[in-house]
Scaffold this motif. Sequence first.
Motif, short mmCIF file in Angstrom:
data_model
loop_
_atom_site.label_atom_id
_atom_site.label_comp_id
_atom_site.label_asym_id
_atom_site.label_seq_id
_atom_site.Cartn_x
_atom_site.Cartn_y
_atom_site.Cartn_z
N HIS A 1 8.93 16.32 -7.76
CA HIS A 1 7.62 15.67 -7.71
C HIS A 1 7.17 15.45 -6.27
N LYS A 2 8.08 14.94 -5.44
CA LYS A 2 7.73 14.64 -4.05
C LYS A 2 7.42 15.89 -3.25
N GLN A 3 8.08 16.99 -3.58
CA GLN A 3 7.89 18.21 -2.81
C GLN A 3 6.71 19.05 -3.29
N LEU A 4 6.39 18.98 -4.61
CA LEU A 4 5.42 19.92 -5.17
C LEU A 4 4.18 19.29 -5.78
N SER A 5 4.22 17.99 -6.07
CA SER A 5 3.12 17.38 -6.80
C SER A 5 1.86 17.22 -5.94
N ASP A 6 0.72 17.68 -6.46
CA ASP A 6 -0.56 17.47 -5.78
C ASP A 6 -0.90 15.99 -5.72
N LEU A 7 -0.56 15.25 -6.79
CA LEU A 7 -0.82 13.81 -6.81
C LEU A 7 -0.08 13.12 -5.67
N HIS A 8 1.19 13.47 -5.49
CA HIS A 8 1.99 12.84 -4.44
C HIS A 8 1.43 13.19 -3.06
N ARG A 9 1.05 14.45 -2.88
CA ARG A 9 0.49 14.88 -1.60
C ARG A 9 -0.80 14.14 -1.29
N LYS A 10 -1.66 13.99 -2.31
CA LYS A 10 -2.93 13.30 -2.10
C LYS A 10 -2.71 11.81 -1.82
N ASN A 11 -1.73 11.21 -2.49
CA ASN A 11 -1.45 9.79 -2.26
C ASN A 11 -0.89 9.56 -0.86
N LEU A 12 -0.05 10.49 -0.39
CA LEU A 12 0.46 10.39 0.98
C LEU A 12 -0.68 10.51 1.98
N GLN A 13 -1.59 11.45 1.71
CA GLN A 13 -2.73 11.64 2.60
C GLN A 13 -3.62 10.40 2.62
N ARG A 14 -3.86 9.82 1.43
CA ARG A 14 -4.69 8.62 1.34
C ARG A 14 -4.01 7.45 2.07
N GLN A 15 -2.68 7.34 1.91
CA GLN A 15 -1.94 6.28 2.59
C GLN A 15 -2.08 6.40 4.10
N GLU A 16 -1.96 7.63 4.61
CA GLU A 16 -2.07 7.84 6.06
C GLU A 16 -3.49 7.57 6.54
N GLU A 17 -4.49 7.95 5.75
CA GLU A 17 -5.88 7.67 6.12
C GLU A 17 -6.14 6.17 6.20
N ASP A 18 -5.61 5.42 5.24
CA ASP A 18 -5.79 3.96 5.23
C ASP A 18 -5.13 3.33 6.46
N ILE A 19 -3.93 3.82 6.79
CA ILE A 19 -3.23 3.28 7.96
C ILE A 19 -4.01 3.59 9.23
N ASN A 20 -4.51 4.81 9.35
CA ASN A 20 -5.26 5.19 10.55
C ASN A 20 -6.56 4.40 10.67
N LYS A 21 -7.18 4.10 9.54
CA LYS A 21 -8.40 3.29 9.56
C LYS A 21 -8.11 1.89 10.08
N LYS A 22 -7.04 1.29 9.58
CA LYS A 22 -6.64 -0.04 10.03
C LYS A 22 -6.26 -0.01 11.51
N LYS A 23 -5.60 1.05 11.91
CA LYS A 23 -5.18 1.19 13.30
C LYS A 23 -6.39 1.24 14.24
N GLU A 24 -7.42 1.98 13.84
CA GLU A 24 -8.62 2.07 14.67
C GLU A 24 -9.35 0.73 14.73
N GLU A 25 -9.38 0.01 13.62
CA GLU A 25 -10.01 -1.32 13.61
C GLU A 25 -9.30 -2.25 14.60
N LEU A 26 -7.98 -2.20 14.60
CA LEU A 26 -7.21 -3.04 15.52
C LEU A 26 -7.40 -2.61 16.97
N ARG A 27 -7.48 -1.31 17.18
CA ARG A 27 -7.69 -0.81 18.55
C ARG A 27 -9.02 -1.32 19.10
#
Length: 461
Positions: free
Chosen positions: A27-53
């Motif tokens: 699932h972790k290696q092949l799932s589109d759902l997992h890939r999209k959730n990882l991407q969304r998680q990273e986008e959320d972190i980067n958004k918060k990071k820019e707000e703090l910057r």
Amino acid sequence: MAASAAPRFICFLCKRKFQSAALLQRHKQLSDLHRKNLQRQEEDINKKKEELRQAILGVRRQIHDVEASIARKALSDDEAQGQRTTLELKLRQAVGEYGQVQEKLEMSRHQQVSERGNSSTFLKLSETHETHVGRLQVSVGAATWQGNKEVQEDRYMMNVQLEAPGGQRIIGFCVLDGHSGSLCVDALMDWLPRNLQKCLAAKPSLTEETLRQAVTEACVLTDDEFLAKAREREVLDGSTMIICLIYQDEGRLAADGTRGRGPCRLLLANLGDSRAVLCRSQGGRLSAVRLTDDHKPGRADERRRIEAKGGVVDMQGVWRVFTPGPANFGGRSVLWGLAVSRAFGDLLMKEPQRYGCATATGELVSAVPEIHTYELHPTEDRFVVLACDGIWDVLADDDAIAVCIEHRTADLAANALVRRAFEVGSDDNLTALVVAWQQTDAEAGPAPQLDGADAKRARVD
């Protein structure tokens, strides 16, 4: 007795359960759902990071305005001090949150690399290793962050083990900082330890001089091997290096008059701007002792060497070494500049004549390391920090030592140092090794601690 609970295989990111570890991994290696959730998680972190910057920049502007008001005497001393204290507290809080968010991002990146199973470039974010040489018990902690760069080109080695011709044990630790790609730095991870052992084994015995020779020969040999690969692939990849070897000087008498139990010595070899700094404690005070000299093109002796071979040294943001004119490389015209004067790789700087720079007469960037040795005094010398320029570009030697001494173990100190460098503005990859030691009566003993009783009372000069 109740039966132990069956293992649960859960992807908490996707909130899914699986029947086996194999299905979870699939699932972790092949799932589109997992890939999209990882991407969304990273986008959320980067958004918060820019707000703090942006928040940090805003608070710093406010502090600047208060200081300007003080200079104009537009505020009373009490009012100005109150505003400054409030803003500095707000700044510390925002900077701390900024570091926390980046740590989450690093963990997310690490998770993705781990799940892809790409072991060739896999580095742990933080780890520790215990070893010994003679009666010196050694603990090394490592930490590495990708930081604000698109790729991670830093590497480290925390368990280099060499055997001298007489059977003596040598232990080593290394930080490598790649540039223009990861091909060179990944090759060094495989080839450098092998060549160190090969060149050391060819010596008649272990002395300071033969170890110096072996390290120099190994660096030149490794560089030659990589340059052959670089010519074949037409790549400009390169890497800096800082390596620390620890060995027991068995040729000297120990304090008790016996031979074969002499003091331990450090051999530091560097190429480029990665650096080694020692923490020393004397008279209740801690001091930072720089053990290596950075190889920058603006350094007087380095500049003379470069210009004597037809290279150009110029200030473009920082001092850089350039080929004397455009080179023909990979089917295009390239005017190449580099911010270090010694490194592995960097084919165009090693062989500029081959690529159309006829006025260059030799290597503009050298792979011959600068070597320093140091006799270790375990009762005074606390630990040594090996780190890439991503650390030293934003932290003075004393500041780095002050960060480390606040932590009990080498791995915690290394992680705190990397995080602090990011918080104060480093945009580079960040890697640090902290090597601590403790002398024991036996061949192995308890793990060394950075914050001994007298160190807790000491201050950094």
